[in-house]
Design an enzyme around this catalytic site. Structure first.
Site, PDB file in Angstrom:
ATOM      1  CD  GLN A  39      -8.157   4.971  -2.495  1.00 38.93           C
ATOM      2  OE1 GLN A  39      -9.368   5.095  -2.353  1.00 38.93           O
ATOM      3  NE2 GLN A  39      -7.416   5.813  -3.198  1.00 38.93           N
TER       4      GLN A  39
ATOM      5  CG  ASP B  40       1.619  -3.260  -6.349  1.00 40.07           C
ATOM      6  OD1 ASP B  40       0.507  -2.693  -6.298  1.00 40.07           O
ATOM      7  OD2 ASP B  40       2.254  -3.601  -5.326  1.00 40.07           O
TER       8      ASP B  40
ATOM      9  CG  HIS C 164      -4.574  -2.559  -8.210  1.00 41.44           C
ATOM     10  ND1 HIS C 164      -3.492  -2.880  -7.423  1.00 41.44           N
ATOM     11  CD2 HIS C 164      -5.305  -1.669  -7.497  1.00 41.44           C
ATOM     12  CE1 HIS C 164      -3.582  -2.223  -6.267  1.00 41.44           C
ATOM     13  NE2 HIS C 164      -4.664  -1.478  -6.287  1.00 41.44           N
TER      14      HIS C 164
ATOM     15  CB  VAL D 100      -1.596   4.513  -2.408  1.00 43.54           C
ATOM     16  CG1 VAL D 100      -0.987   5.775  -3.036  1.00 43.54           C
ATOM     17  CG2 VAL D 100      -0.510   3.629  -1.801  1.00 43.54           C
TER      18      VAL D 100
ATOM     19  CG  HIS E 141      -3.664   3.028  -7.179  1.00 37.30           C
ATOM     20  ND1 HIS E 141      -3.982   3.868  -6.138  1.00 37.30           N
ATOM     21  CD2 HIS E 141      -3.756   1.770  -6.708  1.00 37.30           C
ATOM     22  CE1 HIS E 141      -4.245   3.145  -5.067  1.00 37.30           C
ATOM     23  NE2 HIS E 141      -4.126   1.871  -5.385  1.00 37.30           N
TER      24      HIS E 141
ATOM     25  CG  ASN F 137      -8.648  -1.887  -4.034  1.00 39.05           C
ATOM     26  OD1 ASN F 137      -9.521  -2.667  -4.410  1.00 39.05           O
ATOM     27  ND2 ASN F 137      -7.384  -2.247  -3.901  1.00 39.05           N
TER      28      ASN F 137
HETATM   29  P1  AMP Z   1      -4.482   0.072  -2.868  1.00 43.62           P
HETATM   30  O1  AMP Z   1      -4.657  -0.906  -1.745  1.00 43.62           O
HETATM   31  O2  AMP Z   1      -5.490  -0.126  -3.965  1.00 43.62           O
HETATM   32  O3  AMP Z   1      -4.411   1.486  -2.378  1.00 43.62           O
HETATM   33  O4  AMP Z   1      -3.121  -0.312  -3.543  1.00 43.62           O
HETATM   34  C1  AMP Z   1      -1.911   0.321  -3.273  1.00 43.62           C
HETATM   35  C2  AMP Z   1      -0.839  -0.452  -3.981  1.00 43.62           C
HETATM   36  O5  AMP Z   1       0.318   0.344  -4.070  1.00 43.62           O
HETATM   37  C3  AMP Z   1      -0.468  -1.753  -3.257  1.00 43.62           C
HETATM   38  O6  AMP Z   1      -0.675  -2.861  -4.140  1.00 43.62           O
HETATM   39  C4  AMP Z   1       1.015  -1.540  -2.933  1.00 43.62           C
HETATM   40  O7  AMP Z   1       1.758  -2.730  -3.040  1.00 43.62           O
HETATM   41  C5  AMP Z   1       1.433  -0.496  -3.947  1.00 43.62           C
HETATM   42  N1  AMP Z   1       2.554   0.348  -3.563  1.00 43.62           N
HETATM   43  C6  AMP Z   1       2.692   1.044  -2.420  1.00 43.62           C
HETATM   44  N2  AMP Z   1       3.849   1.744  -2.435  1.00 43.62           N
HETATM   45  C7  AMP Z   1       4.430   1.501  -3.641  1.00 43.62           C
HETATM   46  C8  AMP Z   1       5.636   1.927  -4.273  1.00 43.62           C
HETATM   47  N3  AMP Z   1       6.486   2.752  -3.663  1.00 43.62           N
HETATM   48  N4  AMP Z   1       5.914   1.483  -5.523  1.00 43.62           N
HETATM   49  C9  AMP Z   1       5.052   0.635  -6.141  1.00 43.62           C
HETATM   50  N5  AMP Z   1       3.907   0.195  -5.599  1.00 43.62           N
HETATM   51  C10 AMP Z   1       3.599   0.616  -4.368  1.00 43.62           C
END
Ligand code: AMP
Ligand code: ZN
Length: 134
Positions: A115, A51, A123, A117, A121, A108
């Site tokens: 959420q 991350d 974590h 992204v 995914h 999430n």
């Molecule tokens: P979520 O809030 O569950 O959607 O988590 C998205 C996660 O993606 C967050 O912990 C971000 O820090 C991580 N993230 C976003 N962009 C990138 C990236 N380019 N490379 C690695 N992690 C990322």
């Protein structure tokens, strides 16, 4: 078989988040090696990378290579790849030395869960004591 004609793929593009799509999905770009990431594991179906903003001493994201927007968008066809994601979590736990100490695998789903992204995914977090919750 997924296709535009089935309507499923189209629905997923529309549902890929606030203004998002498969085409501009950051995790799809990482999987396609168009965006850099610190890759921890990869096979034909799953990728795991660090991350970019770690919330724990060890924070790895495990993603299916196929774009699935969220848990809310899962279909029966996704069962195998989601299972594979958990097997990668087990592998990370073993290779990083947390199999006995313990680790968390969390997802999430949707805006109220934070959420950000819209590509499913998991974590994988480890390295400190945490209570229940996020
Ligand atoms: P979520 O809030 O569950 O959607 O988590 C998205 C996660 O993606 C967050 O912990 C971000 O820090 C991580 N993230 C976003 N962009 C990138 C990236 N380019 N490379 C690695 N992690 C990322
Ligand atoms: Zn994606």
């Amino acid at each position: 078989m997924r296709g535009i004609s089935s309507g499923v793929y189209y629905r997923r593009i529309i549902a890929a988040g606030s203004g998002g799509s498969v085409i501009d999905c950051v995790f799809c770009r990482i999987i396609a090696r168009q965006t850099a990431a610190d890759i921890e594991y990869e096979d034909a179906h799953v990728m795991a990378f660090k991350d970019i903003y770690p919330k724990a001493p060890v924070h790895v994201l495990i993603v299916p290579k196929r774009h699935i927007a969220s848990i809310a968008e899962l279909s029966d066809d996704d069962a195998e790849v989601i299972g594979r994601c958990f097997l990668v979590a087990r592998r990370l736990g073993e290779t990083k030395g947390f199999a006995d100490k313990g680790y968390r695998v969390s997802v999430n789903t949707g805006p109220e869960a934070g959420q950000v992204v819209y590509h499913v995914h998991f974590h994988f977090t480890a390295g400190r004591q945490r209570g229940h919750g996020a």
